[in-house]
Design a protein around this motif. Sequence first.
Motif, PDB file in Angstrom:
ATOM      1  N   SER A 107       0.850  -1.192   0.000  1.00  0.00           N
ATOM      2  CA  SER A 107       0.000   0.000   0.000  1.00  0.00           C
ATOM      3  C   SER A 107       0.884   1.239   0.000  1.00  0.00           C
ATOM      4  CB  SER A 107      -0.929   0.010   1.223  1.00  0.00           C
ATOM      5  OG  SER A 107      -0.182  -0.048   2.423  1.00  0.00           O
ATOM      6  N   HIS A 108       0.292   2.360  -0.372  1.00  0.00           N
ATOM      7  CA  HIS A 108       0.983   3.658  -0.415  1.00  0.00           C
ATOM      8  C   HIS A 108       2.203   3.640  -1.339  1.00  0.00           C
ATOM      9  CE1 HIS A 108      -1.695   4.681   2.773  1.00  0.00           C
ATOM     10  NE2 HIS A 108      -1.103   3.921   3.669  1.00  0.00           N
ATOM     11  N   LEU A 109       2.160   2.830  -2.401  1.00  0.00           N
ATOM     12  CA  LEU A 109       3.244   2.843  -3.378  1.00  0.00           C
ATOM     13  C   LEU A 109       3.163   4.123  -4.209  1.00  0.00           C
ATOM     14  CD1 LEU A 109       3.126  -0.863  -4.640  1.00  0.00           C
ATOM     15  CD2 LEU A 109       4.558   0.121  -2.830  1.00  0.00           C
ATOM     16  N   THR A 110       4.306   4.624  -4.610  1.00  0.00           N
ATOM     17  CA  THR A 110       4.367   5.890  -5.342  1.00  0.00           C
ATOM     18  C   THR A 110       3.952   5.690  -6.797  1.00  0.00           C
ATOM     19  OG1 THR A 110       6.189   6.596  -3.922  1.00  0.00           O
ATOM     20  CG2 THR A 110       5.835   7.830  -5.962  1.00  0.00           C
ATOM     21  N   ARG A 111       3.128   6.605  -7.289  1.00  0.00           N
ATOM     22  CA  ARG A 111       2.699   6.604  -8.686  1.00  0.00           C
ATOM     23  C   ARG A 111       2.998   7.962  -9.311  1.00  0.00           C
ATOM     24  NH1 ARG A 111      -3.093   4.533  -9.910  1.00  0.00           N
ATOM     25  NH2 ARG A 111      -3.545   6.647  -9.231  1.00  0.00           N
ATOM     26  N   PHE A 112       3.148   7.957 -10.657  1.00  0.00           N
ATOM     27  CA  PHE A 112       3.369   9.210 -11.383  1.00  0.00           C
ATOM     28  C   PHE A 112       2.915   9.029 -12.826  1.00  0.00           C
ATOM     29  CE2 PHE A 112       7.397   6.855 -11.278  1.00  0.00           C
ATOM     30  CZ  PHE A 112       7.643   6.666 -12.635  1.00  0.00           C
ATOM     31  N   ASP A 113       2.979  10.107 -13.585  1.00  0.00           N
ATOM     32  CA  ASP A 113       2.580  10.109 -14.988  1.00  0.00           C
ATOM     33  C   ASP A 113       3.754   9.620 -15.834  1.00  0.00           C
ATOM     34  OD1 ASP A 113       1.687  10.547 -17.540  1.00  0.00           O
ATOM     35  OD2 ASP A 113       1.429  12.712 -17.334  1.00  0.00           O
ATOM     36  N   GLY A 114       3.592   8.431 -16.442  1.00  0.00           N
ATOM     37  CA  GLY A 114       4.679   7.870 -17.230  1.00  0.00           C
ATOM     38  C   GLY A 114       5.010   8.654 -18.476  1.00  0.00           C
ATOM     39  N   HIS A 115       4.101   9.499 -18.961  1.00  0.00           N
ATOM     40  CA  HIS A 115       4.371  10.316 -20.149  1.00  0.00           C
ATOM     41  C   HIS A 115       5.093  11.607 -19.795  1.00  0.00           C
ATOM     42  CE1 HIS A 115       1.959   7.657 -22.636  1.00  0.00           C
ATOM     43  NE2 HIS A 115       0.988   7.719 -21.736  1.00  0.00           N
ATOM     44  N   ASN A 116       5.099  11.966 -18.513  1.00  0.00           N
ATOM     45  CA  ASN A 116       5.791  13.182 -18.073  1.00  0.00           C
ATOM     46  C   ASN A 116       6.296  12.947 -16.649  1.00  0.00           C
ATOM     47  OD1 ASN A 116       6.785  15.712 -17.584  1.00  0.00           O
ATOM     48  ND2 ASN A 116       4.813  16.781 -17.719  1.00  0.00           N
ATOM     49  N   THR A 117       7.419  12.264 -16.549  1.00  0.00           N
ATOM     50  CA  THR A 117       7.932  11.863 -15.234  1.00  0.00           C
ATOM     51  C   THR A 117       8.378  13.045 -14.382  1.00  0.00           C
ATOM     52  OG1 THR A 117      10.161  11.528 -16.151  1.00  0.00           O
ATOM     53  CG2 THR A 117       8.671   9.628 -16.114  1.00  0.00           C
ATOM     54  N   LEU A 118       8.567  14.220 -14.977  1.00  0.00           N
ATOM     55  CA  LEU A 118       9.011  15.394 -14.219  1.00  0.00           C
ATOM     56  C   LEU A 118       7.852  16.235 -13.708  1.00  0.00           C
ATOM     57  CD1 LEU A 118      12.074  16.554 -16.372  1.00  0.00           C
ATOM     58  CD2 LEU A 118      12.035  15.067 -14.360  1.00  0.00           C
ATOM     59  N   ASN A 119       6.638  15.799 -13.952  1.00  0.00           N
ATOM     60  CA  ASN A 119       5.466  16.517 -13.469  1.00  0.00           C
ATOM     61  C   ASN A 119       5.233  16.161 -12.001  1.00  0.00           C
ATOM     62  OD1 ASN A 119       3.060  17.827 -13.017  1.00  0.00           O
ATOM     63  ND2 ASN A 119       1.839  16.458 -14.322  1.00  0.00           N
ATOM     64  N   ALA A 120       5.740  16.972 -11.096  1.00  0.00           N
ATOM     65  CA  ALA A 120       5.676  16.666  -9.666  1.00  0.00           C
ATOM     66  C   ALA A 120       4.247  16.621  -9.147  1.00  0.00           C
ATOM     67  CB  ALA A 120       6.485  17.692  -8.876  1.00  0.00           C
ATOM     68  N   THR A 121       3.334  17.360  -9.769  1.00  0.00           N
ATOM     69  CA  THR A 121       1.948  17.394  -9.275  1.00  0.00           C
ATOM     70  C   THR A 121       1.209  16.076  -9.510  1.00  0.00           C
ATOM     71  OG1 THR A 121       1.130  18.310 -11.371  1.00  0.00           O
ATOM     72  CG2 THR A 121       1.838  19.876  -9.681  1.00  0.00           C
ATOM     73  N   ALA A 122       1.758  15.223 -10.407  1.00  0.00           N
ATOM     74  CA  ALA A 122       1.097  13.956 -10.707  1.00  0.00           C
ATOM     75  C   ALA A 122       1.544  12.829  -9.777  1.00  0.00           C
ATOM     76  CB  ALA A 122       1.357  13.565 -12.159  1.00  0.00           C
ATOM     77  N   TYR A 123       2.441  13.120  -8.854  1.00  0.00           N
ATOM     78  CA  TYR A 123       2.936  12.094  -7.936  1.00  0.00           C
ATOM     79  C   TYR A 123       1.965  11.920  -6.769  1.00  0.00           C
ATOM     80  CZ  TYR A 123       7.546  11.607 -10.107  1.00  0.00           C
ATOM     81  OH  TYR A 123       8.574  11.328 -10.973  1.00  0.00           O
ATOM     82  N   ASP A 124       1.698  10.666  -6.404  1.00  0.00           N
ATOM     83  CA  ASP A 124       0.893  10.383  -5.221  1.00  0.00           C
ATOM     84  C   ASP A 124       1.315   9.035  -4.642  1.00  0.00           C
ATOM     85  OD1 ASP A 124      -0.598   8.169  -6.424  1.00  0.00           O
ATOM     86  OD2 ASP A 124      -1.716   9.686  -7.548  1.00  0.00           O
ATOM     87  N   ASN A 125       0.697   8.639  -3.548  1.00  0.00           N
ATOM     88  CA  ASN A 125       0.997   7.362  -2.886  1.00  0.00           C
ATOM     89  C   ASN A 125      -0.227   6.447  -2.871  1.00  0.00           C
ATOM     90  OD1 ASN A 125       3.171   9.235  -1.134  1.00  0.00           O
ATOM     91  ND2 ASN A 125       3.848   7.153  -1.620  1.00  0.00           N
ATOM     92  N   ASN A 126      -0.907   6.360  -4.000  1.00  0.00           N
ATOM     93  CA  ASN A 126      -2.122   5.565  -4.096  1.00  0.00           C
ATOM     94  C   ASN A 126      -1.890   4.183  -4.701  1.00  0.00           C
ATOM     95  OD1 ASN A 126      -3.643   7.682  -3.020  1.00  0.00           O
ATOM     96  ND2 ASN A 126      -3.956   8.618  -5.043  1.00  0.00           N
ATOM     97  N   GLY A 127      -0.628   3.813  -4.906  1.00  0.00           N
ATOM     98  CA  GLY A 127      -0.346   2.519  -5.503  1.00  0.00           C
ATOM     99  C   GLY A 127      -0.555   1.361  -4.536  1.00  0.00           C
ATOM    100  N   THR A 128      -1.005   0.226  -5.057  1.00  0.00           N
ATOM    101  CA  THR A 128      -1.248  -0.968  -4.253  1.00  0.00           C
ATOM    102  C   THR A 128      -0.730  -2.194  -5.002  1.00  0.00           C
ATOM    103  OG1 THR A 128      -3.449  -1.278  -5.200  1.00  0.00           O
ATOM    104  CG2 THR A 128      -3.308   0.000  -3.158  1.00  0.00           C
ATOM    105  N   GLY A 129      -0.757  -3.349  -4.326  1.00  0.00           N
ATOM    106  CA  GLY A 129      -0.340  -4.577  -4.983  1.00  0.00           C
ATOM    107  C   GLY A 129      -0.323  -5.742  -4.019  1.00  0.00           C
ATOM    108  N   TYR A 130      -0.003  -6.910  -4.559  1.00  0.00           N
ATOM    109  CA  TYR A 130       0.121  -8.105  -3.725  1.00  0.00           C
ATOM    110  C   TYR A 130       1.154  -9.029  -4.361  1.00  0.00           C
ATOM    111  CZ  TYR A 130      -2.439 -10.881  -7.169  1.00  0.00           C
ATOM    112  OH  TYR A 130      -2.812 -11.520  -8.320  1.00  0.00           O
ATOM    113  N   ALA A 131       1.667  -9.958  -3.556  1.00  0.00           N
ATOM    114  CA  ALA A 131       2.537 -11.023  -4.033  1.00  0.00           C
ATOM    115  C   ALA A 131       2.302 -12.232  -3.140  1.00  0.00           C
ATOM    116  CB  ALA A 131       3.999 -10.607  -3.989  1.00  0.00           C
ATOM    117  N   ARG A 132       2.144 -13.387  -3.753  1.00  0.00           N
ATOM    118  CA  ARG A 132       1.957 -14.619  -2.990  1.00  0.00           C
ATOM    119  C   ARG A 132       2.653 -15.746  -3.745  1.00  0.00           C
ATOM    120  NH1 ARG A 132      -4.534 -14.392  -4.108  1.00  0.00           N
ATOM    121  NH2 ARG A 132      -4.482 -14.768  -6.369  1.00  0.00           N
ATOM    122  N   GLY A 133       3.069 -16.762  -2.997  1.00  0.00           N
ATOM    123  CA  GLY A 133       3.776 -17.827  -3.685  1.00  0.00           C
ATOM    124  C   GLY A 133       4.275 -18.899  -2.754  1.00  0.00           C
ATOM    125  N   LEU A 134       5.075 -19.780  -3.339  1.00  0.00           N
ATOM    126  CA  LEU A 134       5.639 -20.923  -2.627  1.00  0.00           C
ATOM    127  C   LEU A 134       7.086 -21.092  -3.055  1.00  0.00           C
ATOM    128  CD1 LEU A 134       4.985 -23.428  -0.777  1.00  0.00           C
ATOM    129  CD2 LEU A 134       4.687 -24.702  -2.926  1.00  0.00           C
TER     130      LEU A 134
END
Length: 733
Positions: free
Chosen positions: A534-561
């Motif tokens: 949770s709270h992974l950093t996200r940004f605009d891949g077409h304009n990586t220098l656009n600071a206003t597009a950065y947030d911490n709304n990224g999520t994910g999971y990993a599971r395995g054996l």
Amino acid sequence: MKRLLLLVLFFLTPALGLLAQTVTAISGTVRDAQGLPLPGVNVFLKATFDGASTDSLGHFRFETQQPAGSYVLQASLLGFVTVERAVTLSKQPLRLELVLKSTPHALGSVVITAGAFEASDEHRSAALNTRDVQTTAGALADVSAAFNTLPGTTRVGEDGMLFVRGGAASETKIYLDGLPVQNPYNATVAAVPARGRFSPSLFKGTVFSTGGYSALYGQALSGVLLLNSTDLAPETQTGVSVSSVFLGASRTKRWERTSLDGTIDYTNLTPYQHLLPQNVTWFQSPRGVNSSVGLRHRTGQAGMLKVYGTWSQQQLSIGQPSPEPAGMQRVALRSTNGYLNTTFRSPLRRGWSLQTGLGLSRDDQHVAPDTVRLRTLEQAAIARVVLINDSAAARWNVKVGAEVLAQKVTQQVQPNAAAAATYAPSFLERRAAGFLESDFQLSDRLAGRIGGRGEYSALLGHWNAAPRLALAYQTTENSSLSGAYGHFYQTPTTSLLLVQPNLRFEQAAHSVLTYQYTHDRQLLQVEAYYKTYSHLTRFDGHNTLNATAYDNNGTGYARGLDVLWRDRKTIKNLEYYISYGFLDTKRQYRQDPVAAVPTFAARHNVSVVGKYWVANLHTLFGATFSYGSPRRYNDLNHPEHGYNQGQLPTYQDLSLNASYITRLFGKYTIVHVAANNVLGRQNVYGYRYASQPDISGSYNRVAVTPTAPRMLFLGVFISINKQHPGSVDERPE
């Protein structure tokens, strides 16, 4: 290839033990206070890899080829007070009678193993040790490359770093003697794999935790690799190394309580790359100078001061295939790195002991892709203090400590070398952490560990609190079941903070369940895990220098054996292990528009590693086969398939090596040959797409492949004045 390419193989002599020195046989029995034999006691010479476990009658026997002199023999068994005895090695065999006193509420042989693959001289059920790292085919004596053969990792050939259980390389942190290392890998450019900065011969043990690790360590969402350096050097010696890619020299001086060592090597791949075909154009082959100095001083029976420093300089210029009309992108790199690690440990009073350290680093990188000029300077200082109380070791212990970091990063960006315009982002981080942890015993078969860690970042302006819990249950005499759960936090990476420092901690939660069976030089470990992000950093891949597009709304999971089987018993002189990892993961972070499988994750990963000693030839042969199922990539020419739905070919690699032990001019000599990807398989790591479609609407692309079809190495490593040359007729255990 980067610094210390295979200079460490000079140290194979003491680590491998293949060139026998004066052999001393050590044997005896271990009993409890009532005179009954104790099976399973770990008996070994401290600061070496020589030892054995007692059998069902309490007997032990092993041989050592350490130089004659004074050593400390340690006998330990969980639930009993560890015994240390001073011994003197010579040609005469030693026979010892040892007695261990039990502690109240003894725990038997339960150990907490959830999430951890250990390899140290104090844990004989280890997955890897220093000798393994140096002799694993395909690793070329690189610590990270060797650990990439263990379950839970994915081989990402274009990076060469550790990718653990669906996490990016930045989410696995490397610690040296308890201090986090800010820049553990050599500088590199895209699609040229990095190597670790440290030689495996520097370490007496390693712990690779792929999840649920201790509260003593932080700033890692996926795992930690703990490197514990050796204490005093065993003897005075001088070494010279000559190979196909570098020249090196080393000198070690040993006194009674102090040792001092230094190394220097010069690497230049120009002759090598002119002889063998390459997949890229080298305008300037990788070259550099690397040096290190280490001081070890014993301050008392258990006190130790260590000072270790490195300095390296490297440069290269490479032309890589490009999908743009020019057909090639030229990237130049020039970097310098300095690192100093100072630690001190000492017993205090009433069962307390102190471990403290200070680390300083300075990393300066100049990168020039085509006409862009980019300089990144990172300076950091980190201090750490840990107090440990084992006075109540019969039932529990206490570890309490703190860690502080000061870090300054500045960057100078010149978008066009022909223009004077530049901009200079920077940030200053001050971070403090505190931690508290205790190992405790609930019954003879049940143990636990509970702890917590809290951090504050002045740059982010946020706190975090990370609880950790682990339990272990001894199911049989040779097996155990354990589990771990915890929260883990990490500051966003430097490249993100340079654009937008107003972010927050990224977060992960680990749940790990482990079954381990170990008996008579065989090990089986099976581990299931589930992670949420949770709270992974996200940004605009077409304009990586656009600071206003950065947030911490990224999520994910990993599971395995993950499954690991290691066998040193079935076939004489053969040791091998087989690892398998199953990974199911998705993320929406960085530039991802939707949740998807990361490009660095493979669903299935298999490694088979074997080593066979042929006594008549005085040679150790090694082989490693690695397989990775297809990784994902984003196919711009087929957007209808979905984001990151393209599949690369499978990853396959067969690597071989051999170490021949002999004498040259009467001196210890190792001739080492190695070949990576001997079948020349053209592995594909991804694709580069053109920035604009052509007239047909398709995007031109080129494959990202290894810089060369295969890697070949030949080296000769000579020890000029080892004190006890001995014979070459047998390989010790």
